[in-house]
Design a protein around this motif. Structure first.
Motif, mmCIF file in Angstrom:
data_model
loop_
_atom_site.group_PDB
_atom_site.id
_atom_site.type_symbol
_atom_site.label_atom_id
_atom_site.label_comp_id
_atom_site.label_asym_id
_atom_site.label_seq_id
_atom_site.Cartn_x
_atom_site.Cartn_y
_atom_site.Cartn_z
ATOM 1 N N GLU A 1 4.674 82.788 45.943
ATOM 2 C CA GLU A 1 5.396 81.535 46.182
ATOM 3 C C GLU A 1 5.332 80.627 44.961
ATOM 4 O O GLU A 1 6.328 80.033 44.556
ATOM 5 C CB GLU A 1 4.796 80.827 47.401
ATOM 6 C CG GLU A 1 5.548 79.578 47.792
ATOM 7 C CD GLU A 1 4.979 78.949 49.060
ATOM 8 O OE1 GLU A 1 4.836 77.719 49.074
ATOM 9 O OE2 GLU A 1 4.689 79.701 50.024
ATOM 10 N N ARG A 2 4.168 80.553 44.353
ATOM 11 C CA ARG A 2 4.000 79.718 43.149
ATOM 12 C C ARG A 2 4.869 80.268 42.005
ATOM 13 O O ARG A 2 5.518 79.501 41.287
ATOM 14 C CB ARG A 2 2.524 79.692 42.760
ATOM 15 C CG ARG A 2 2.198 78.722 41.639
ATOM 16 C CD ARG A 2 0.714 78.656 41.385
ATOM 17 N NE ARG A 2 -0.039 78.214 42.539
ATOM 18 C CZ ARG A 2 -0.283 76.944 42.851
ATOM 19 N NH1 ARG A 2 0.208 75.984 42.080
ATOM 20 N NH2 ARG A 2 -0.987 76.622 43.904
ATOM 21 N N ALA B 1 0.620 83.370 48.373
ATOM 22 C CA ALA B 1 0.515 82.064 47.700
ATOM 23 C C ALA B 1 0.888 82.203 46.223
ATOM 24 O O ALA B 1 1.602 81.349 45.669
ATOM 25 C CB ALA B 1 -0.885 81.490 47.858
ATOM 26 N N LEU B 2 0.418 83.270 45.573
ATOM 27 C CA LEU B 2 0.761 83.479 44.171
ATOM 28 C C LEU B 2 2.253 83.772 44.008
ATOM 29 O O LEU B 2 2.899 83.241 43.101
ATOM 30 C CB LEU B 2 -0.066 84.616 43.575
ATOM 31 C CG LEU B 2 -1.539 84.305 43.334
ATOM 32 C CD1 LEU B 2 -2.294 85.563 42.924
ATOM 33 C CD2 LEU B 2 -1.700 83.218 42.278
ATOM 34 N N LYS C 1 -2.818 86.492 52.186
ATOM 35 C CA LYS C 1 -2.588 85.054 52.014
ATOM 36 C C LYS C 1 -2.597 84.682 50.530
ATOM 37 O O LYS C 1 -1.735 83.932 50.060
ATOM 38 C CB LYS C 1 -3.663 84.272 52.773
ATOM 39 C CG LYS C 1 -3.501 82.777 52.709
ATOM 40 C CD LYS C 1 -4.586 82.079 53.520
ATOM 41 C CE LYS C 1 -4.480 80.580 53.378
ATOM 42 N NZ LYS C 1 -5.537 79.879 54.114
ATOM 43 N N ASP C 2 -3.563 85.230 49.782
ATOM 44 C CA ASP C 2 -3.632 84.973 48.336
ATOM 45 C C ASP C 2 -2.397 85.516 47.627
ATOM 46 O O ASP C 2 -1.810 84.836 46.777
ATOM 47 C CB ASP C 2 -4.869 85.642 47.725
ATOM 48 C CG ASP C 2 -6.180 85.048 48.207
ATOM 49 O OD1 ASP C 2 -6.232 83.836 48.486
ATOM 50 O OD2 ASP C 2 -7.163 85.820 48.302
ATOM 51 N N ALA D 1 -2.901 78.162 39.610
ATOM 52 C CA ALA D 1 -3.718 78.800 40.647
ATOM 53 C C ALA D 1 -5.106 79.168 40.121
ATOM 54 O O ALA D 1 -5.909 79.737 40.850
ATOM 55 C CB ALA D 1 -3.016 80.048 41.167
ATOM 56 N N THR E 1 6.080 88.377 55.666
ATOM 57 C CA THR E 1 6.933 87.678 54.705
ATOM 58 C C THR E 1 7.632 88.697 53.817
ATOM 59 O O THR E 1 6.977 89.552 53.217
ATOM 60 C CB THR E 1 6.107 86.706 53.835
ATOM 61 O OG1 THR E 1 5.483 85.743 54.687
ATOM 62 C CG2 THR E 1 6.980 86.005 52.810
#
Length: 181
Positions: free
Chosen positions: A16-17, A13-14, A9-10, A66, A130
């Motif tokens: 995607e950012r 998220a990174l 998940k981390d 982040a 993903t």
């Protein structure tokens, strides 16, 4: 065990950012291996990322959002390879490269750095379902060798070799079932 932990998940998220900031990031290291395998095979203390040196400013901006904005002093840090962290648990190991006129990628100092084909960073994988861009399987094996093998390398390299039909590099012994991480 390290205080640093990079969950799927981390990592996503990174990524995607970074994408939102226009950074052309490619996953390497342990998460790159697991992306190629399509499943998480062990715990990860960091997220290895390849990125064009020209994307450094937006990369820093994305990671700072982040909270991953502190340099983590590491033996062997170099201007093209260093670690950033959030001071708590997230750590990103950056590998910066430049694209040369012939399309190949240059990593390291201008005089004697390493050059490798762009295809080395054109792998397709997935993290937690993903799709992500990652190192190609052949190059992931190369990038995990050439130095004294760590326990994580002894876990990762045989898995890649078996899945992708790559000859096991010297010093890795016969295929063995990996130990739990």
């Amino acid at each position: 065990m390290s205080q640093y932990s990079m969950s799927s998940k981390d990592a996503l998220a990174l990524l995607e950012r970074l994408s939102a900031h226009g950074v052309d990031a490619c996953v390497g290291g342990g998460w790159g291996v697991d992306a190629l395998l399509g499943t998480q095979t062990r715990d990860h203390s960091d997220l290895d990322l390849w990125a064009p040196a020209a994307h450094l400013h937006p990369l820093f901006a994305a990671l700072a959002e982040a909270g991953v904005d502190r340099v983590f002093p590491w033996p062997g840090d170099r201007p093209w390879n260093f670690v950033l962290h959030d001071g708590v648990r997230l750590r990103v190991d950056l590998h910066l490269y430049e694209r040369l006129a012939d399309g190949s990628l240059h990593y390291g100092p201008a005089v004697d750095g390493d050059t490798f084909p762009a295809e080395a960073l054109d792998g397709d994988g997935s993290i937690a379902g993903t799709t992500v861009r990652c190192e190609s399987a052949e190059w992931a094996v190369r990038f995990h060798t050439g130095y004294p093998a760590r326990e994580v390398d002894r876990h990762d390299v045989p898995l890649l070799c078996r899945r992708f039909g790559i000859p096991l590099p010297e010093g890795f012994g016969p295929f063995e079932e990996p130990r739990d991480a």
